[in-house]
Design a protein around this motif. Structure first.
Motif, short mmCIF file in Angstrom:
data_model
loop_
_atom_site.label_atom_id
_atom_site.label_comp_id
_atom_site.label_asym_id
_atom_site.label_seq_id
_atom_site.Cartn_x
_atom_site.Cartn_y
_atom_site.Cartn_z
N SER A 18 -49.52 17.25 -0.04
CA SER A 18 -50.34 18.02 0.91
C SER A 18 -51.08 17.04 1.81
O SER A 18 -51.16 15.84 1.53
CB SER A 18 -51.34 18.88 0.15
N ILE A 19 -51.65 17.56 2.87
CA ILE A 19 -52.44 16.73 3.78
C ILE A 19 -53.59 16.08 3.02
O ILE A 19 -53.86 14.89 3.20
CB ILE A 19 -52.93 17.55 4.99
N SER A 20 -54.25 16.83 2.17
CA SER A 20 -55.36 16.26 1.39
C SER A 20 -54.89 15.13 0.49
O SER A 20 -55.57 14.10 0.36
CB SER A 20 -56.02 17.34 0.53
N GLU A 21 -53.74 15.33 -0.15
CA GLU A 21 -53.21 14.27 -1.02
C GLU A 21 -52.80 13.04 -0.23
O GLU A 21 -53.07 11.91 -0.63
CB GLU A 21 -52.02 14.81 -1.83
N LEU A 22 -52.16 13.27 0.91
CA LEU A 22 -51.77 12.14 1.77
C LEU A 22 -52.99 11.35 2.22
O LEU A 22 -52.97 10.12 2.26
CB LEU A 22 -51.00 12.64 3.00
N ALA A 23 -54.05 12.07 2.57
CA ALA A 23 -55.25 11.43 3.09
C ALA A 23 -55.91 10.48 2.09
O ALA A 23 -56.64 9.57 2.47
CB ALA A 23 -56.25 12.48 3.56
N THR A 24 -55.64 10.67 0.80
CA THR A 24 -56.27 9.81 -0.22
C THR A 24 -55.52 8.51 -0.45
O THR A 24 -56.04 7.62 -1.11
CB THR A 24 -56.37 10.55 -1.57
N ILE A 25 -54.33 8.38 0.10
CA ILE A 25 -53.54 7.16 -0.10
C ILE A 25 -54.05 6.08 0.83
O ILE A 25 -54.29 6.30 2.01
CB ILE A 25 -52.04 7.43 0.16
N ASP A 26 -54.22 4.89 0.28
CA ASP A 26 -54.64 3.74 1.08
C ASP A 26 -53.52 2.70 1.01
O ASP A 26 -52.69 2.72 0.10
CB ASP A 26 -55.95 3.16 0.56
N PHE A 27 -53.48 1.81 1.96
CA PHE A 27 -52.47 0.76 1.95
C PHE A 27 -53.05 -0.47 2.63
O PHE A 27 -54.02 -0.40 3.38
CB PHE A 27 -51.17 1.21 2.63
N ASP A 28 -52.45 -1.60 2.32
CA ASP A 28 -52.87 -2.87 2.89
C ASP A 28 -51.94 -3.25 4.03
O ASP A 28 -50.75 -2.94 4.00
CB ASP A 28 -52.82 -3.98 1.83
N PRO A 29 -52.48 -3.95 5.03
CA PRO A 29 -51.60 -4.43 6.10
C PRO A 29 -50.59 -5.44 5.53
O PRO A 29 -50.89 -6.17 4.59
CB PRO A 29 -52.54 -5.14 7.08
N TRP A 30 -49.41 -5.44 6.09
CA TRP A 30 -48.44 -6.45 5.72
C TRP A 30 -48.92 -7.78 6.28
O TRP A 30 -49.42 -7.85 7.41
CB TRP A 30 -47.08 -6.14 6.30
N PRO A 31 -48.77 -8.86 5.53
CA PRO A 31 -49.15 -10.17 6.07
C PRO A 31 -48.19 -10.60 7.18
O PRO A 31 -46.99 -10.32 7.11
CB PRO A 31 -49.05 -11.11 4.87
N VAL A 32 -48.74 -11.22 8.21
CA VAL A 32 -47.91 -11.74 9.29
C VAL A 32 -47.42 -13.11 8.86
O VAL A 32 -48.21 -13.96 8.45
CB VAL A 32 -48.70 -11.84 10.61
N SER A 33 -46.12 -13.31 8.92
CA SER A 33 -45.55 -14.57 8.47
C SER A 33 -44.30 -14.87 9.29
O SER A 33 -43.43 -14.01 9.41
CB SER A 33 -45.20 -14.48 6.99
N PRO A 34 -44.20 -16.09 9.83
CA PRO A 34 -43.03 -16.41 10.65
C PRO A 34 -41.73 -16.45 9.86
O PRO A 34 -40.65 -16.33 10.43
CB PRO A 34 -43.35 -17.79 11.22
N ASP A 35 -41.81 -16.56 8.52
CA ASP A 35 -40.58 -16.60 7.72
C ASP A 35 -40.14 -15.21 7.26
O ASP A 35 -39.12 -15.06 6.60
CB ASP A 35 -40.73 -17.54 6.53
#
Length: 126
Positions: A18-35
């Protein structure tokens, strides 16, 4: 809040929430890496697009042929020096990482959209 690094594999798992369930998910940015994988440059796109689309057309046509028909087609193409399997594999190698990033970005945007709706006190019905 749950924390997750949303991957392409996990992106499909958000469809049943549900929208409420989706809203509770957090995530971290992917690290920027030239490799790590980077999107193709304009020049790489230009160089890859014709063989990639040709392979996609060949793949599509192959799905509508019988085994016997494909045996004949492959034999004829190989006589002309065309390696069908190699062409399709190169197209897959070019497209797969793009699809993975698009899938993961879709999941993240879906989660962010749900969070925005929740913050605005919007309707949480699906």
């Amino acid at each position: 809040m749950a924390t997750a690094n949303i991957s392409a594999h996990e992106a499909g798992a958000t469809d049943d929430l549900s929208i409420s369930e989706l809203a509770t998910i957090d995530f971290d940015p992917w690290p920027v890496s030239p490799d790590k994988w980077q999107p193709p440059t304009n020049e790489q796109w230009c160089n890859a697009i014709n063989p990639t689309l040709t392979a996609a057309r060949v793949a599509f046509v192959s799905m509508h042929k019988s085994k016997d028909q494909l045996v004949g087609i492959v034999s004829e193409l190989e006589k002309d020096g065309v390696d069908v399997l190699d062409s399709i594999q190169h197209a897959q190698a070019f497209i797969d990482p793009i699809k993975s990033v698009l899938d993961a970005a879709y999941a993240r945007m879906l989660i962010a959209s749900a969070a925005a709706i929740e913050e605005e006190g919007g309707d949480t019905a699906r």
